[in-house]
Motif scaffolding. Structure first.
Motif, PDB file in Angstrom:
ATOM      1  N   GLY A 464       0.725  -1.231   0.028  1.00 20.58           N
ATOM      2  CA  GLY A 464       0.090   0.067   0.105  1.00 20.58           C
ATOM      3  C   GLY A 464       0.778   1.241   0.014  1.00 20.58           C
ATOM      4  N   MET A 465       0.241   2.451  -0.040  1.00 20.79           N
ATOM      5  CA  MET A 465       0.941   3.756  -0.161  1.00 20.79           C
ATOM      6  C   MET A 465       0.806   4.373   1.055  1.00 20.79           C
ATOM      7  N   VAL A 466       1.710   5.415   1.378  1.00 23.39           N
ATOM      8  CA  VAL A 466       1.627   6.302   2.189  1.00 23.39           C
ATOM      9  C   VAL A 466       1.853   7.749   1.444  1.00 23.39           C
ATOM     10  N   GLU A 467       0.865   8.615   1.626  1.00 20.39           N
ATOM     11  CA  GLU A 467       0.799   9.888   1.091  1.00 20.39           C
ATOM     12  C   GLU A 467       2.480  10.637   1.301  1.00 20.39           C
ATOM     13  N   PRO A 468       2.987  11.164   0.167  1.00 18.38           N
ATOM     14  CA  PRO A 468       4.240  11.847   0.347  1.00 18.38           C
ATOM     15  C   PRO A 468       4.314  12.924   1.367  1.00 18.38           C
ATOM     16  N   VAL A 469       5.154  13.199   2.004  1.00 17.12           N
ATOM     17  CA  VAL A 469       5.718  14.134   3.011  1.00 17.12           C
ATOM     18  C   VAL A 469       6.983  14.913   2.533  1.00 17.12           C
ATOM     19  N   GLY A 470       7.024  15.879   1.917  1.00 16.13           N
ATOM     20  CA  GLY A 470       8.072  16.695   1.596  1.00 16.13           C
ATOM     21  C   GLY A 470       8.786  16.238   0.385  1.00 16.13           C
ATOM     22  N   ARG A 471       8.224  15.383  -0.578  1.00 19.95           N
ATOM     23  CA  ARG A 471       8.901  15.080  -1.710  1.00 19.95           C
ATOM     24  C   ARG A 471       7.652  14.507  -2.792  1.00 19.95           C
ATOM     25  N   LYS A 472       8.242  14.106  -3.900  1.00 22.61           N
ATOM     26  CA  LYS A 472       7.146  13.675  -4.904  1.00 22.61           C
ATOM     27  C   LYS A 472       6.432  12.449  -4.843  1.00 22.61           C
ATOM     28  N   SER A 473       7.111  11.202  -4.791  1.00 21.33           N
ATOM     29  CA  SER A 473       6.791  10.210  -4.752  1.00 21.33           C
ATOM     30  C   SER A 473       6.261   9.592  -3.172  1.00 21.33           C
ATOM     31  N   TYR A 474       5.134   8.986  -3.264  1.00 21.29           N
ATOM     32  CA  TYR A 474       4.758   8.200  -2.087  1.00 21.29           C
ATOM     33  C   TYR A 474       5.724   7.157  -1.304  1.00 21.29           C
ATOM     34  N   SER A 475       5.306   6.879  -0.249  1.00 21.27           N
ATOM     35  CA  SER A 475       6.483   5.789   0.330  1.00 21.27           C
ATOM     36  C   SER A 475       5.516   4.575   0.466  1.00 21.27           C
ATOM     37  N   LEU A 476       6.026   3.489   0.794  1.00 19.84           N
ATOM     38  CA  LEU A 476       5.433   2.051   1.015  1.00 19.84           C
ATOM     39  C   LEU A 476       4.945   1.644   2.365  1.00 19.84           C
ATOM     40  N   VAL A 477       3.746   0.818   2.262  1.00 14.36           N
ATOM     41  CA  VAL A 477       3.477   0.007   3.518  1.00 14.36           C
ATOM     42  C   VAL A 477       3.401  -1.333   2.793  1.00 14.36           C
ATOM     43  N   ALA A 478       3.578  -2.567   3.752  1.00 14.45           N
ATOM     44  CA  ALA A 478       3.315  -3.724   3.308  1.00 14.45           C
ATOM     45  C   ALA A 478       2.635  -4.375   4.359  1.00 14.45           C
ATOM     46  N   SER A 479       1.806  -5.360   4.190  1.00 20.31           N
ATOM     47  CA  SER A 479       1.042  -6.264   5.286  1.00 20.31           C
ATOM     48  C   SER A 479       0.956  -7.611   4.960  1.00 20.31           C
ATOM     49  N   ILE A 480       0.822  -8.928   5.575  1.00 18.62           N
ATOM     50  CA  ILE A 480       0.170  -9.995   5.108  1.00 18.62           C
ATOM     51  C   ILE A 480      -1.217  -9.812   4.923  1.00 18.62           C
ATOM     52  N   SER A 481      -1.821  -9.273   6.287  1.00 19.89           N
ATOM     53  CA  SER A 481      -3.395  -9.105   5.947  1.00 19.89           C
ATOM     54  C   SER A 481      -3.890  -7.946   6.801  1.00 19.89           C
ATOM     55  N   GLY A 482      -3.020  -7.031   7.241  1.00 16.53           N
ATOM     56  CA  GLY A 482      -3.197  -5.966   8.087  1.00 16.53           C
ATOM     57  C   GLY A 482      -4.033  -4.822   7.154  1.00 16.53           C
ATOM     58  N   ASP A 483      -4.632  -4.027   7.642  1.00 17.83           N
ATOM     59  CA  ASP A 483      -5.364  -2.907   7.248  1.00 17.83           C
ATOM     60  C   ASP A 483      -4.357  -1.768   6.642  1.00 17.83           C
ATOM     61  N   ILE A 484      -4.247  -1.671   5.481  1.00 13.76           N
ATOM     62  CA  ILE A 484      -3.336  -0.656   4.747  1.00 13.76           C
ATOM     63  C   ILE A 484      -3.938   0.157   3.589  1.00 13.76           C
ATOM     64  N   PRO A 485      -3.516   1.294   3.447  1.00 14.69           N
ATOM     65  CA  PRO A 485      -4.167   2.126   2.258  1.00 14.69           C
ATOM     66  C   PRO A 485      -3.699   1.549   0.942  1.00 14.69           C
ATOM     67  N   PRO A 486      -4.589   1.298   0.126  1.00 12.58           N
ATOM     68  CA  PRO A 486      -4.209   0.517  -1.045  1.00 12.58           C
ATOM     69  C   PRO A 486      -3.369   1.286  -1.992  1.00 12.58           C
ATOM     70  N   LEU A 487      -2.604   0.548  -2.991  1.00 10.58           N
ATOM     71  CA  LEU A 487      -1.943   1.590  -3.996  1.00 10.58           C
ATOM     72  C   LEU A 487      -3.098   1.959  -5.015  1.00 10.58           C
ATOM     73  N   PRO A 488      -2.793   2.972  -5.478  1.00 10.98           N
ATOM     74  CA  PRO A 488      -3.821   3.398  -6.666  1.00 10.98           C
ATOM     75  C   PRO A 488      -3.780   2.193  -7.814  1.00 10.98           C
ATOM     76  N   GLU A 489      -5.364   1.899  -8.173  1.00 10.28           N
ATOM     77  CA  GLU A 489      -5.570   0.781  -9.267  1.00 10.28           C
ATOM     78  C   GLU A 489      -4.704   0.973 -10.379  1.00 10.28           C
ATOM     79  N   LYS A 490      -4.127   1.894 -10.749  1.00 11.85           N
ATOM     80  CA  LYS A 490      -3.310   2.138 -12.217  1.00 11.85           C
ATOM     81  C   LYS A 490      -1.773   1.681 -11.799  1.00 11.85           C
ATOM     82  N   GLU A 491      -1.604   1.916 -10.338  1.00 11.56           N
ATOM     83  CA  GLU A 491      -0.120   1.434 -10.188  1.00 11.56           C
ATOM     84  C   GLU A 491      -0.184  -0.002  -9.994  1.00 11.56           C
TER      85      GLU A 491
END
Ligand SMILES: C=C(O[C@@H]1C=C(C(=O)O)C=C[C@H]1O)C(=O)O
Length: 500
Positions: A464-491
């Protein structure tokens, strides 16, 4: 070594004639800026504004500058008409800092937009921007003289830095000792010059001019440069707010917290654009939901890979205890650099983290057996906290952890980047990591490199992704089955395509 040198009276205190072994390239600031940018000289005294624009190409020689408090006397708007009536300003071609300062003063402080034009000669010009010796020489020809540094001071209450000693990054990384030597000689020369200035063969008026300038670079000067850079960004004269990188490895980041540059990896410990503390908070602590875990479970078990300067661990402890003062926190951190505590001593710790850093300095060196391997470890334990900083290669330590009966609630993945440290981002490592994470545990990292996403997916994580802070690209989260904000469908689609 090729050194760029401004041939103005105000560079006299550096006593360049003493550097006989170096090739000295004399020119006006605007040309030296270009030469250093293009790597045609290795180091030099350049416009502070050049550093602010291309900071990623340079390192600053610490505690050296040409600055002024209130009046500078040699950076002036000289005019035959009063400021209020000025519509057109002819500007010197020699400058970068002062032209930019002029624009800040007019367009931001005074809210005016005069026309700017470079001049070839001073003849028949109503209003001109002059710097250096020409300013000193011609100021008496004009009835109205406005000192730009004085105006800056009136609006900001801060000194102003016109020039910095900078070294080309590549050159510095290959010639560190030579630069250290050079900078300490420059510092000595300035000190000696002012100690003996009364005996120096120079007109009193010029001595007074030099005495009125300052040649050091304090926190106040940096604060002023930062404010200046914010105005330059507002006027679109620079693309990004710079950090301040010094040859001693210190980096003052955008949120004013300090990080260090690692010369082996040729990378700073933190992103320059977000700032060290902000980055910890927004890329690790919040995405891993540390506060929620501490509140809900009353305890948390964190794996922090790349202790570095301790920002992630300390911010996690602080956030957790703020939410639940009785929480039980266990952190296993992995760090390759045995001297990490020495590095921490070199940075100024943000006020809000100081109490946690006191704990770091109480850690004691011990041994810890993980699986069938024994590691050196720095340990600390009290009623709330059990902290172990394992001195090890990340891959080895994680491999060993898979032999233990341990599952983490959160993983901070903060090694040097995939570009300079690829072995810490490989599939096998992520597969091992998966074995030691709870199903709902969240993994967070600052990178969003394609390889990283691919390897995480292949290791069986959803990402999943985390909105960027102070830079252009987002940063990443990952989990086996936890609740994380998904990547945009396009990605996701792009990734799926690449996987087949
Ligand atoms: C103080 C001065 O600052 C100079 C101004 C510069 C600029 O405007 O880019 C660059 C270097 C400094 O030496 C001066 O010109 O007298």
């Amino acid at each position: 070594m090729k050194i760029g040198w401004i041939d103005y009276l105000n560079t006299l205190p550096f006593q360049i004639e003493r550097f006989r072994d170096f090739q000295i390239v004399k020119d006006v600031p605007s040309n030296l800026n270009k030469l250093l940018f293009e790597g045609k000289i290795d180091a030099g005294i350049i416009s502070a504004a050049e550093y602010l624009e291309h900071y990623y190409k340079y390192f600053i020689l610490p505690d050296l500058s040409i600055s002024s408090c209130k009046d500078v006397k040699s950076v002036i708007l000289a005019s035959h008409i009063p400021l209020e009536d000025i519509k057109k300003i002819y500007i010197t071609k020699e400058s970068k800092t002062s032209v930019n300062l002029l624009r800040v003063i007019f367009e931001i402080f005074l809210n005016k937009k005069p026309e700017y034009k470079p001049f070839e000669s001073l003849k028949n010009k109503l209003s001109v921007l002059l710097i250096g010796d020409k300013a000193l020489k011609h100021k008496s020809d004009y009835p109205y003289v406005y000192d730009l540094s004085k105006i800056w001071f009136d609006y900001t209450n801060l000194p102003f830095t016109f020039a910095l000693w900078c070294v080309n990054k590549e050159y510095f990384l290959n010639n560190r000792e030579r630069i250290y030597n050079f900078q300490s000689k420059l510092k000595e020369n300035v000190k000696e010059f002012f100690e003996k200035i009364d005996n120096y063969p120079l007109e009193t008026e010029k001595k007074e001019y030099l005495k009125n300038l300052s040649y050091d670079l304090t926190d106040k000067h940096i604060q002023s440069l930062r404010l200046f850079s914010q105005y330059l960004k507002q006027l679109n004269l620079i693309k990004k707010i710079p950090d301040f990188r010094f040859t001693d490895g210190k980096v003052i980041t955008v949120d004013n917290t300090i990080t260090l540059y690692n010369f082996d990896y040729n990378e700073a410990y933190h992103s320059s654009s977000a700032g060290a503390y902000t980055e910890s908070m927004h890329k690790f602590i919040i995405p891993c939901k540390i506060q929620e875990i501490c509140e809900k479970n009353g305890s948390t078990n964190i794996l922090d890979v790349g202790f570095g300067l301790g920002y992630n661990t300390s911010t996690a402890i602080k956030s957790c205890l703020e939410k639940n003062p009785n929480a039980k926190i266990q952190i296993i951190s992995i760090e390759k650099d045995k001297n990490f505590l020495e590095n921490i001593k070199r940075i100024e710790i943000p006020e809000n983290l100081k109490h946690v850093y006191e704990i770091f300095f109480k850690m004691v060196l011990d041994k810890l057996t993980i699986g069938n391997k024994t590691f050196d470890v720095y340990k600390y334990e009290d009623n709330n906290l059990k902290l172990s900083v394992v001195l090890a290669d990340g891959r080895e330590a994680i491999q060993a952890l898979t032999d233990e009966n341990i599952k983490f609630d959160a993983v901070f993945w903060d090694p040097f980047s995939p570009k300079v440290n690829p072995e810490m981002w490989e599939l096998e490592l992520f597969e091992n990591l998966r074995k030691i994470m709870k199903d709902e545990a969240i993994f967070a990292t600052y990178s969003s490199a394609k390889e990283v996403k691919k390897n995480l997916l292949e290791a069986g994580f959803k990402i999943g992704m985390v909105e960027p802070v102070g830079r252009k690209s987002y940063s990443l989260v990952a989990s086996i089955s936890g609740d994380i904000p998904p990547l945009p469908e396009k990605e996701m689609e792009k990734l799926r395509k690449h996987q087949v």
